[in-house]
Design a protein around this motif. Sequence first.
Motif, PDB file in Angstrom:
ATOM      1  N   VAL A 100      44.950  25.144  22.936  1.00  0.00           N
ATOM      2  CA  VAL A 100      45.787  26.665  24.197  1.00  0.00           C
ATOM      3  C   VAL A 100      45.300  27.757  24.102  1.00  0.00           C
ATOM      4  O   VAL A 100      45.662  28.083  24.666  1.00  0.00           O
ATOM      5  N   LEU A 101      44.535  28.146  22.929  1.00  0.00           N
ATOM      6  CA  LEU A 101      44.204  29.228  23.234  1.00  0.00           C
ATOM      7  C   LEU A 101      43.089  29.361  24.019  1.00  0.00           C
ATOM      8  O   LEU A 101      43.135  30.635  25.137  1.00  0.00           O
ATOM      9  N   THR A 102      42.206  28.855  24.181  1.00  0.00           N
ATOM     10  CA  THR A 102      41.329  28.658  26.215  1.00  0.00           C
ATOM     11  C   THR A 102      42.110  28.686  26.696  1.00  0.00           C
ATOM     12  O   THR A 102      41.986  29.748  27.974  1.00  0.00           O
ATOM     13  N   GLN A 103      43.172  27.951  27.098  1.00  0.00           N
ATOM     14  CA  GLN A 103      44.135  28.056  28.515  1.00  0.00           C
ATOM     15  C   GLN A 103      44.386  29.090  28.599  1.00  0.00           C
ATOM     16  O   GLN A 103      44.912  29.607  29.422  1.00  0.00           O
ATOM     17  N   ARG A 104      44.988  29.689  27.317  1.00  0.00           N
ATOM     18  CA  ARG A 104      45.408  31.073  27.340  1.00  0.00           C
ATOM     19  C   ARG A 104      44.279  32.536  28.177  1.00  0.00           C
ATOM     20  O   ARG A 104      44.893  33.162  28.256  1.00  0.00           O
ATOM     21  N   LEU A 105      43.040  32.422  27.052  1.00  0.00           N
ATOM     22  CA  LEU A 105      42.172  33.582  27.531  1.00  0.00           C
ATOM     23  C   LEU A 105      42.322  33.261  28.787  1.00  0.00           C
ATOM     24  O   LEU A 105      41.404  33.907  29.502  1.00  0.00           O
ATOM     25  N   LEU A 106      41.820  31.855  29.715  1.00  0.00           N
ATOM     26  CA  LEU A 106      41.105  31.335  30.903  1.00  0.00           C
ATOM     27  C   LEU A 106      42.141  31.984  31.804  1.00  0.00           C
ATOM     28  O   LEU A 106      42.047  32.369  32.801  1.00  0.00           O
ATOM     29  N   SER A 107      43.913  31.458  31.727  1.00  0.00           N
ATOM     30  CA  SER A 107      44.850  32.277  32.570  1.00  0.00           C
ATOM     31  C   SER A 107      44.712  33.863  32.661  1.00  0.00           C
ATOM     32  O   SER A 107      44.722  34.462  33.372  1.00  0.00           O
TER      33      SER A 107
ATOM     34  N   TRP B 286      41.391  35.814  31.893  1.00  0.00           N
ATOM     35  CA  TRP B 286      40.524  36.118  32.858  1.00  0.00           C
ATOM     36  C   TRP B 286      41.104  35.906  34.428  1.00  0.00           C
ATOM     37  O   TRP B 286      40.124  36.411  34.994  1.00  0.00           O
ATOM     38  N   ARG B 287      41.433  34.868  34.732  1.00  0.00           N
ATOM     39  CA  ARG B 287      41.453  34.191  36.266  1.00  0.00           C
ATOM     40  C   ARG B 287      42.504  35.132  36.582  1.00  0.00           C
ATOM     41  O   ARG B 287      41.969  36.384  37.972  1.00  0.00           O
ATOM     42  N   ARG B 288      43.855  35.611  35.902  1.00  0.00           N
ATOM     43  CA  ARG B 288      44.167  36.985  36.573  1.00  0.00           C
ATOM     44  C   ARG B 288      43.596  37.577  36.648  1.00  0.00           C
ATOM     45  O   ARG B 288      43.824  38.854  37.875  1.00  0.00           O
ATOM     46  N   MET B 289      43.221  38.485  35.931  1.00  0.00           N
ATOM     47  CA  MET B 289      42.158  39.777  35.967  1.00  0.00           C
ATOM     48  C   MET B 289      41.131  39.421  37.641  1.00  0.00           C
ATOM     49  O   MET B 289      41.421  40.699  37.728  1.00  0.00           O
ATOM     50  N   ARG B 290      40.499  38.585  36.758  1.00  0.00           N
ATOM     51  CA  ARG B 290      39.475  38.374  38.285  1.00  0.00           C
ATOM     52  C   ARG B 290      40.182  38.292  39.705  1.00  0.00           C
ATOM     53  O   ARG B 290      39.689  39.150  40.962  1.00  0.00           O
ATOM     54  N   GLN B 291      41.444  38.185  39.553  1.00  0.00           N
ATOM     55  CA  GLN B 291      41.843  37.619  40.934  1.00  0.00           C
ATOM     56  C   GLN B 291      42.571  39.031  41.893  1.00  0.00           C
ATOM     57  O   GLN B 291      42.478  39.593  42.754  1.00  0.00           O
ATOM     58  N   LEU B 292      42.689  40.007  40.399  1.00  0.00           N
ATOM     59  CA  LEU B 292      42.896  41.300  40.785  1.00  0.00           C
ATOM     60  C   LEU B 292      41.967  42.338  41.443  1.00  0.00           C
ATOM     61  O   LEU B 292      42.264  43.205  41.903  1.00  0.00           O
ATOM     62  N   ALA B 293      40.750  41.914  40.337  1.00  0.00           N
ATOM     63  CA  ALA B 293      39.720  42.816  40.861  1.00  0.00           C
ATOM     64  C   ALA B 293      39.361  42.322  42.121  1.00  0.00           C
ATOM     65  O   ALA B 293      38.361  43.242  42.451  1.00  0.00           O
ATOM     66  N   GLY B 294      39.243  41.262  42.342  1.00  0.00           N
ATOM     67  CA  GLY B 294      38.774  41.008  43.640  1.00  0.00           C
ATOM     68  C   GLY B 294      40.003  41.299  44.905  1.00  0.00           C
ATOM     69  O   GLY B 294      39.190  40.915  46.280  1.00  0.00           O
ATOM     70  N   SER B 295      40.716  41.748  44.124  1.00  0.00           N
ATOM     71  CA  SER B 295      41.836  41.653  45.737  1.00  0.00           C
ATOM     72  C   SER B 295      41.670  42.952  46.708  1.00  0.00           C
ATOM     73  O   SER B 295      41.002  43.928  46.296  1.00  0.00           O
ATOM     74  N   LYS B 296      41.944  43.504  47.649  1.00  0.00           N
ATOM     75  CA  LYS B 296      41.690  44.471  48.268  1.00  0.00           C
ATOM     76  C   LYS B 296      42.977  45.010  48.783  1.00  0.00           C
ATOM     77  O   LYS B 296      43.699  44.728  49.596  1.00  0.00           O
TER      78      LYS B 296
END
Length: 194
Positions: free
Chosen positions: A106-113, A115-125
């Motif tokens: 559960v903790l790993t899934q939360r951290l992964l989610s 991280w993905r959100r932050m990457r998506q925001l950082a990757g968007s223009k």
Amino acid sequence: MFFKHFLGEQAQVEVALARLEKIAPGETDLYLLDSGNSQTEQLSALLDQLDEQTPVALVNIAPDQAEQLVDKHPAIRGVFYSHATREHLLDGIQVLLEGGDWLPRVLTQRLLSQWRRMRQLAGSKPSLTLREREILSLAGKGLSNAEIAEQLCLSPHTIKSHIHNLLRKIGASNRAEAAFLLRGRLDWSESCHA
């Protein structure tokens, strides 16, 4: 003492119980922090005292405490809830000693989610205006709204409005998060989108 005896016998590792002030940096391969009956603030203060290079495992901890502490202390590489079995604990300690991580699903899934959100925001223009880019760049350098307003010859209210708009555009909750998400692009060279 039971914990020390159990680990020493079963895991074939050397276990030492010691006060933090008596541990020399680099002397320990893994900190096992028994978190039972401790307040989150106490644990956080204790974690602040530890050598950040040495991995830490929280043992006997509640899930909500683990979430808060893992967010704040990156040295935490292992989490064992109070209901962890002996076998689970021994397997996890072995993985941690080999340089891996041991976190509940559960903790790993939360951290992964997260991280993905932050990457998506950082990757968007995001299509920020030239003025919003200027303001974000200055905010990223730590300037207050008043300081930015003075530097750009605008009112603090105008700066506040621009910051509100750019936070909405990039999906950040505050200016620090916005600067972090776009840290590689604070000095854009491409044309602006008015």
